[in-house]
Design an enzyme around this catalytic site. Sequence first.
Site, PDB file in Angstrom:
ATOM      1  N   ASP A 179      16.052   3.145   9.622  1.00  0.00           N
ATOM      2  CA  ASP A 179      15.729   1.774  10.008  1.00  0.00           C
ATOM      3  C   ASP A 179      14.788   1.827  11.207  1.00  0.00           C
ATOM      4  OD1 ASP A 179      15.565  -0.878  10.570  1.00  0.00           O
ATOM      5  OD2 ASP A 179      17.712  -1.212  10.871  1.00  0.00           O
TER       6      ASP A 179
ATOM      7  N   ILE B 259       0.830  -1.205   0.000  1.00  0.00           N
ATOM      8  CA  ILE B 259       0.000   0.000   0.000  1.00  0.00           C
ATOM      9  C   ILE B 259       0.864   1.254   0.000  1.00  0.00           C
ATOM     10  CG2 ILE B 259      -1.775   1.254   1.289  1.00  0.00           C
ATOM     11  CD1 ILE B 259      -2.709  -1.427   2.407  1.00  0.00           C
TER      12      ILE B 259
ATOM     13  N   LYS C  78      -1.070  -2.187  16.995  1.00  0.00           N
ATOM     14  CA  LYS C  78      -1.976  -1.290  16.280  1.00  0.00           C
ATOM     15  C   LYS C  78      -2.869  -0.515  17.242  1.00  0.00           C
ATOM     16  CE  LYS C  78      -0.683  -1.986  12.086  1.00  0.00           C
ATOM     17  NZ  LYS C  78      -0.072  -0.874  11.315  1.00  0.00           N
TER      18      LYS C  78
ATOM     19  N   THR D  40      -1.051  -7.543  -0.410  1.00  0.00           N
ATOM     20  CA  THR D  40       0.293  -7.007  -0.213  1.00  0.00           C
ATOM     21  C   THR D  40       1.241  -8.142   0.178  1.00  0.00           C
ATOM     22  OG1 THR D  40      -0.120  -6.575   2.131  1.00  0.00           O
ATOM     23  CG2 THR D  40      -0.700  -4.831   0.575  1.00  0.00           C
TER      24      THR D  40
END
Length: 429
Positions: free
Chosen positions: A116, A66, A235, A274
């Site tokens: 990173d 995405i 999340k 994905t």
Amino acid sequence: MPLAFVTSLYFDGLPPWFPDPYRLLKVTATLTTLAATKWYTSGRRNPSERNMHGRVVLITGGTSGIGAATALALAQRGAQVVLLTRQPASDPFLVEYVDDLRRRTGNQLVYAEQVDLADLYSVRQFATRWIDNAPPRRLDMVVLCASAMVPPGGERVATPEGVEGMWMVNFLANFHLLGILSPAIRAQPFDRDVRIVVPTCSSYIASPKLDVEAMGRKGWLDEEWTPARAYARSKLALMIFAKAYQKHLDAYKRPDQLPMNARVVLVDPGLARTPGTRRWLTRGSLWGLLLYLVFYLLVWVLLKSPTMAAQSLLYAMMESSLGRGAGGRLVKECMEVDCARKDVDDEDEAKKLWEASDKLIERVEKEQALKRARAKKEQEKRDEEAKNAAQVEEIESLIGSIKKGKAKEAKEAPKKGGKKAKTAGNNVK
């Protein structure tokens, strides 16, 4: 001709070459159902547009999935896209990717910077370089598309700094990055529409309640760890932080006394085809990949393409109404929706998470700073020893050369003496 055909149908019935009506009906119904399902699962297209020429966008995860589709769409609209990637800008793959993106979009303002997200020191290095500028650099948008996901049944992975991998990449690195970039975001002129776009996932709904005391063990290294729990928890934490970050920005008093012009927008892009999703579905195994290929038609029907999944992100970037009013809103399928959990807006929970994350970062960075200092001293010691050894070798080589010279002279001296005696004898004669 059509009249004769209709007349023949009426008197003689269907011709023999015409397919069976019942079978034709089944095929038509099946294809219509598939088409309708695909249309529904593909999601809505972004209905909003916005002039992106000259706008500076920082985007993580912009080389695959995405994130890549979002970077392409932004570059096509003329934005200056800065890809924050794990590889250095000189990496051959990255050089080719950036050149291809420039060629496809005709936009030469596409760059790459090494960050990173599995290394807090790397995040600090980039963010510090970005804000260490006078006057402040232009920054219109930060898009946090990078994400890490361990497939089901996988083992817990820790970063070199000892933090659980998904917790670091999905939450802690973003927390660290936005925390350091905060002065640059707040310093943007009032007439600039600044947005922080934070993609999330509906898995946060199933996340266990956050226990910040457990985070003291470097990112939830608990006995009940599973890939699904860890991902959902990261999340949920990211959503709580995004809401709190909006309040952090709103609390800032601008020198011009004007309202804050930066807004956080949460986005749920949905399930897409994905690399991360494929790895999750295949469980990271060859047998899983084989089944994935066998049932690819089903996957294609039920999951979005990365381009369609990026539509909600583009809506969050371009919809004018999201640039006004309160920030911290959630977008799904190109429309504003409510969060499914109340604790996302819990200020006490957000405060505890913020403080615990700050302490964790401080502790890890101190440990890593000491390691780097020790490594630097050891390297300096090795360099000094190598330098001394080179000097000793040079001196010994010089002494050896002198000794060889003297030995050669001593060897040649009798020969020269003999020649002189012989010459003297000849003169006497």
